[in-house]
Design a protein around this motif. Structure first.
Motif, PDB file in Angstrom:
ATOM      1  N   PRO A 231      22.336  58.476  89.136  1.00  0.00           N
ATOM      2  CA  PRO A 231      23.480  58.019  87.876  1.00  0.00           C
ATOM      3  C   PRO A 231      22.487  57.849  86.793  1.00  0.00           C
ATOM      4  O   PRO A 231      23.263  58.041  85.777  1.00  0.00           O
ATOM      5  N   MET A 232      21.185  57.443  86.704  1.00  0.00           N
ATOM      6  CA  MET A 232      20.630  57.169  85.534  1.00  0.00           C
ATOM      7  C   MET A 232      20.449  58.790  84.827  1.00  0.00           C
ATOM      8  O   MET A 232      20.674  58.418  83.636  1.00  0.00           O
ATOM      9  N   SER A 233      20.323  59.582  85.510  1.00  0.00           N
ATOM     10  CA  SER A 233      20.206  60.751  84.971  1.00  0.00           C
ATOM     11  C   SER A 233      21.469  61.215  84.226  1.00  0.00           C
ATOM     12  O   SER A 233      21.429  61.904  83.070  1.00  0.00           O
ATOM     13  N   LEU A 234      22.515  60.919  84.980  1.00  0.00           N
ATOM     14  CA  LEU A 234      23.986  61.179  84.270  1.00  0.00           C
ATOM     15  C   LEU A 234      24.328  60.570  83.060  1.00  0.00           C
ATOM     16  O   LEU A 234      24.651  60.787  82.018  1.00  0.00           O
ATOM     17  N   TYR A 235      24.095  59.246  83.118  1.00  0.00           N
ATOM     18  CA  TYR A 235      23.814  58.553  81.979  1.00  0.00           C
ATOM     19  C   TYR A 235      23.137  58.728  80.741  1.00  0.00           C
ATOM     20  O   TYR A 235      23.692  58.938  79.618  1.00  0.00           O
ATOM     21  N   PHE A 236      22.028  59.214  81.010  1.00  0.00           N
ATOM     22  CA  PHE A 236      21.198  59.910  79.985  1.00  0.00           C
ATOM     23  C   PHE A 236      21.851  60.996  79.342  1.00  0.00           C
ATOM     24  O   PHE A 236      21.774  61.230  78.002  1.00  0.00           O
ATOM     25  N   LEU A 237      22.434  61.796  80.084  1.00  0.00           N
ATOM     26  CA  LEU A 237      23.220  63.106  79.644  1.00  0.00           C
ATOM     27  C   LEU A 237      24.563  62.746  78.722  1.00  0.00           C
ATOM     28  O   LEU A 237      24.637  63.411  77.852  1.00  0.00           O
ATOM     29  N   ILE A 238      25.108  61.834  79.246  1.00  0.00           N
ATOM     30  CA  ILE A 238      26.376  61.387  78.677  1.00  0.00           C
ATOM     31  C   ILE A 238      26.009  60.625  77.238  1.00  0.00           C
ATOM     32  O   ILE A 238      26.564  61.225  76.185  1.00  0.00           O
ATOM     33  N   LEU A 239      24.847  59.749  77.344  1.00  0.00           N
ATOM     34  CA  LEU A 239      24.539  59.047  76.064  1.00  0.00           C
ATOM     35  C   LEU A 239      23.834  60.443  75.015  1.00  0.00           C
ATOM     36  O   LEU A 239      23.778  59.946  73.888  1.00  0.00           O
ATOM     37  N   GLY A 240      23.362  61.461  75.638  1.00  0.00           N
ATOM     38  CA  GLY A 240      22.680  62.187  74.841  1.00  0.00           C
ATOM     39  C   GLY A 240      23.697  63.121  74.090  1.00  0.00           C
ATOM     40  O   GLY A 240      23.249  63.687  72.962  1.00  0.00           O
ATOM     41  N   VAL A 241      24.864  63.330  74.619  1.00  0.00           N
ATOM     42  CA  VAL A 241      25.705  64.225  73.794  1.00  0.00           C
ATOM     43  C   VAL A 241      27.025  63.683  72.741  1.00  0.00           C
ATOM     44  O   VAL A 241      27.536  64.165  72.234  1.00  0.00           O
ATOM     45  N   LYS A 242      26.439  61.989  72.944  1.00  0.00           N
ATOM     46  CA  LYS A 242      27.580  61.576  71.948  1.00  0.00           C
ATOM     47  C   LYS A 242      26.737  61.695  70.500  1.00  0.00           C
ATOM     48  O   LYS A 242      25.705  62.172  70.391  1.00  0.00           O
ATOM     49  N   ASN A 243      27.907  61.619  69.563  1.00  0.00           N
ATOM     50  CA  ASN A 243      27.571  61.555  68.074  1.00  0.00           C
ATOM     51  C   ASN A 243      26.937  60.466  67.592  1.00  0.00           C
ATOM     52  O   ASN A 243      26.077  60.350  66.497  1.00  0.00           O
ATOM     53  N   HIS A 244      27.529  59.326  67.941  1.00  0.00           N
ATOM     54  CA  HIS A 244      27.094  57.879  67.350  1.00  0.00           C
ATOM     55  C   HIS A 244      26.734  56.819  68.249  1.00  0.00           C
ATOM     56  O   HIS A 244      27.093  57.092  69.559  1.00  0.00           O
ATOM     57  N   PRO A 245      25.811  56.202  68.067  1.00  0.00           N
ATOM     58  CA  PRO A 245      25.211  55.854  66.945  1.00  0.00           C
ATOM     59  C   PRO A 245      24.288  57.100  66.436  1.00  0.00           C
ATOM     60  O   PRO A 245      23.660  57.711  67.333  1.00  0.00           O
ATOM     61  N   SER A 246      24.035  57.280  65.032  1.00  0.00           N
ATOM     62  CA  SER A 246      23.166  58.873  64.784  1.00  0.00           C
ATOM     63  C   SER A 246      21.867  58.319  64.616  1.00  0.00           C
ATOM     64  O   SER A 246      21.359  57.220  64.414  1.00  0.00           O
ATOM     65  N   LEU A 247      20.962  59.256  65.101  1.00  0.00           N
ATOM     66  CA  LEU A 247      19.697  59.255  65.038  1.00  0.00           C
ATOM     67  C   LEU A 247      19.184  60.598  64.388  1.00  0.00           C
ATOM     68  O   LEU A 247      19.796  61.556  64.311  1.00  0.00           O
ATOM     69  N   THR A 248      18.038  60.527  63.230  1.00  0.00           N
ATOM     70  CA  THR A 248      17.595  61.431  62.667  1.00  0.00           C
ATOM     71  C   THR A 248      16.162  62.082  62.998  1.00  0.00           C
ATOM     72  O   THR A 248      15.423  62.785  62.204  1.00  0.00           O
ATOM     73  N   GLN A 249      15.455  61.451  64.096  1.00  0.00           N
ATOM     74  CA  GLN A 249      13.979  61.851  64.515  1.00  0.00           C
ATOM     75  C   GLN A 249      13.961  61.332  65.964  1.00  0.00           C
ATOM     76  O   GLN A 249      14.741  60.616  66.594  1.00  0.00           O
ATOM     77  N   LEU A 250      12.932  62.028  66.550  1.00  0.00           N
ATOM     78  CA  LEU A 250      12.495  61.479  67.784  1.00  0.00           C
ATOM     79  C   LEU A 250      11.463  60.527  67.751  1.00  0.00           C
ATOM     80  O   LEU A 250      10.428  60.501  67.371  1.00  0.00           O
ATOM     81  N   HIS A 251      11.940  59.223  68.260  1.00  0.00           N
ATOM     82  CA  HIS A 251      11.226  57.983  68.147  1.00  0.00           C
ATOM     83  C   HIS A 251      10.635  57.549  69.625  1.00  0.00           C
ATOM     84  O   HIS A 251      11.213  57.018  70.401  1.00  0.00           O
ATOM     85  N   LEU A 252       9.342  58.123  69.614  1.00  0.00           N
ATOM     86  CA  LEU A 252       8.709  57.921  71.079  1.00  0.00           C
ATOM     87  C   LEU A 252       8.323  56.490  71.283  1.00  0.00           C
ATOM     88  O   LEU A 252       8.227  55.954  72.330  1.00  0.00           O
ATOM     89  N   SER A 253       7.932  55.571  70.141  1.00  0.00           N
ATOM     90  CA  SER A 253       7.866  54.243  70.378  1.00  0.00           C
ATOM     91  C   SER A 253       8.916  53.625  71.055  1.00  0.00           C
ATOM     92  O   SER A 253       8.746  52.721  72.148  1.00  0.00           O
ATOM     93  N   SER A 254      10.133  53.886  70.611  1.00  0.00           N
ATOM     94  CA  SER A 254      11.378  53.245  71.158  1.00  0.00           C
ATOM     95  C   SER A 254      11.706  53.521  72.492  1.00  0.00           C
ATOM     96  O   SER A 254      12.097  52.883  73.460  1.00  0.00           O
ATOM     97  N   VAL A 255      11.517  54.940  72.745  1.00  0.00           N
ATOM     98  CA  VAL A 255      11.348  55.599  74.005  1.00  0.00           C
ATOM     99  C   VAL A 255      10.758  54.840  75.154  1.00  0.00           C
ATOM    100  O   VAL A 255      11.022  54.558  76.217  1.00  0.00           O
TER     101      VAL A 255
END
Length: 322
Positions: A231-255
């Motif tokens: 389920p967590m893998s599926l959540y990440f996929l769903i949240l990954g294909v959303k457009n908003h809120p927008s991000l403009t960089q890979l933020h490893l610290s937040s990850v």
């Protein structure tokens, strides 16, 4: 260093790395089949279609986590352009990575075989008590070698030296961040299981066995995270294909902040869902109502899990949203 005119990409070189590993695995299997008395089915012992789908899903998740790991490391060292030098090094790095893994695996097989045929029963038990720690080294040593080699040879790469790349869509960067979280989550999952097994196999297990809740600690806790993983893998996929809120960089610290929080939350939710399921199964519930109740419990925790995951990620990435 030559001037870089190639387009920036987070995914192309990692895909080269994953492709290299897949080709090496295919060569290894064909080599063993050709030179030894092996059958292809020995490597893929599928009893039914479900076993095959399970294997396929595991292969996809493993390849995805590997691609995410390469992406995170390469981005950190600004190796984000596809040039001949970078491609050659990526292929060479993955070959070395593969050889190290097989070297450790061969060592473990030799140790286990020698213990079975030549050592006493007590020696065999001692070996298997240490086996989980050896497996932990099998996992960590190649990854640390991977990072060490890149840090040592970083000056030889064609690296991306420009500013932040903003030509890609919000979905591109959201997917990159979710892929990084999935990779980190998978890493914690593996480390947790190996460390937990190691603790259980040593003296600390004697303390656990003296407690009335030892069965839960020893057997159920790792299962909670296994239940939550898909389920967590599926959540990440769903949240990954959303457009908003927008991000403009890979933020490893937040990850790195979000991942352990998500891991803890997923274990708690999975434990709660499993507990309610076991309570329902052990009750006096009529058989015809049990399947319906199980579906309701599963849907409830799946929905709650998605909103909890979304909330944690939004909180950790809030300062980066545009």
């Amino acid at each position: 260093m030559n001037k870089i005119e190639h387009p920036f990409s987070l995914y192309k070189l990692p895909m080269v790395g994953v492709g290299t590993i897949l080709v090496l695995q295919l060569i290894t299997i064909l080599g063993l089949v050709f030179y030894k008395d092996f059958n292809v089915l020995d490597f893929f012992p599928f009893d039914d279609g479900f076993s095959f789908l399970t294997f396929l899903l595991g292969a996809i998740l493993s390849a995805t986590a590997l691609m995410g790991f390469i992406m995170m490391v390469f981005h950190h060292f600004k190796i984000n352009v596809v040039t001949r030098i970078n491609i050659i090094f990526t292929i060479g790095l993955m070959v070395l990575f593969y050889l190290i893994v097989w070297g450790f695996l061969g060592l473990f097989i030799v140790l286990v075989n020698n213990s079975i045929y030549f050592l006493t029963y007590e020696s065999i038990m001692t070996l298997f008590q240490w086996l989980s720690l050896l497996l932990l080294l099998l996992f960590l040593v190649p990854l640390l070698t991977f990072i060490l080699l890149i840090s040592m040879f970083r000056r030889a790469f064609d690296r991306y030296e420009g500013g932040l790349c903003k030509v890609y869509s919000s979905r591109y960067w959201r997917f990159a961040n979710m892929l990084a979280i999935f990779t980190s989550y998978s890493f914690i999952e593996i480390i947790f299981h190996l460390v937990w097994t190691s603790l259980v196999n040593f003296s600390i297990s004697d303390t656990f066995y003296e407690m009335s809740w030892s069965v839960i600690l020893l057997k159920m806790i790792p299962s909670f995270y296994m239940i939550a993983y898909i389920p967590m893998s599926l959540y990440f996929l769903i949240l990954g294909v959303k457009n908003h809120p927008s991000l403009t960089q890979l933020h490893l610290s937040s990850v790195l902040i979000a991942t352990p929080i998500l891991f803890l939350a997923s274990g708690i939710l999975s434990a709660m869902g499993t507990g309610i399921y076991l309570w329902s199964a052990s009750g006096a519930m009529m058989l015809e109502l049990f399947s319906f109740t199980l579906i309701i419990i599963a849907l409830f925790f799946l929905i709650i899990g998605f909103f909890v995951t979304n909330g944690i990620i939004n909180a950790c990435f809030k300062k980066h949203f545009r």
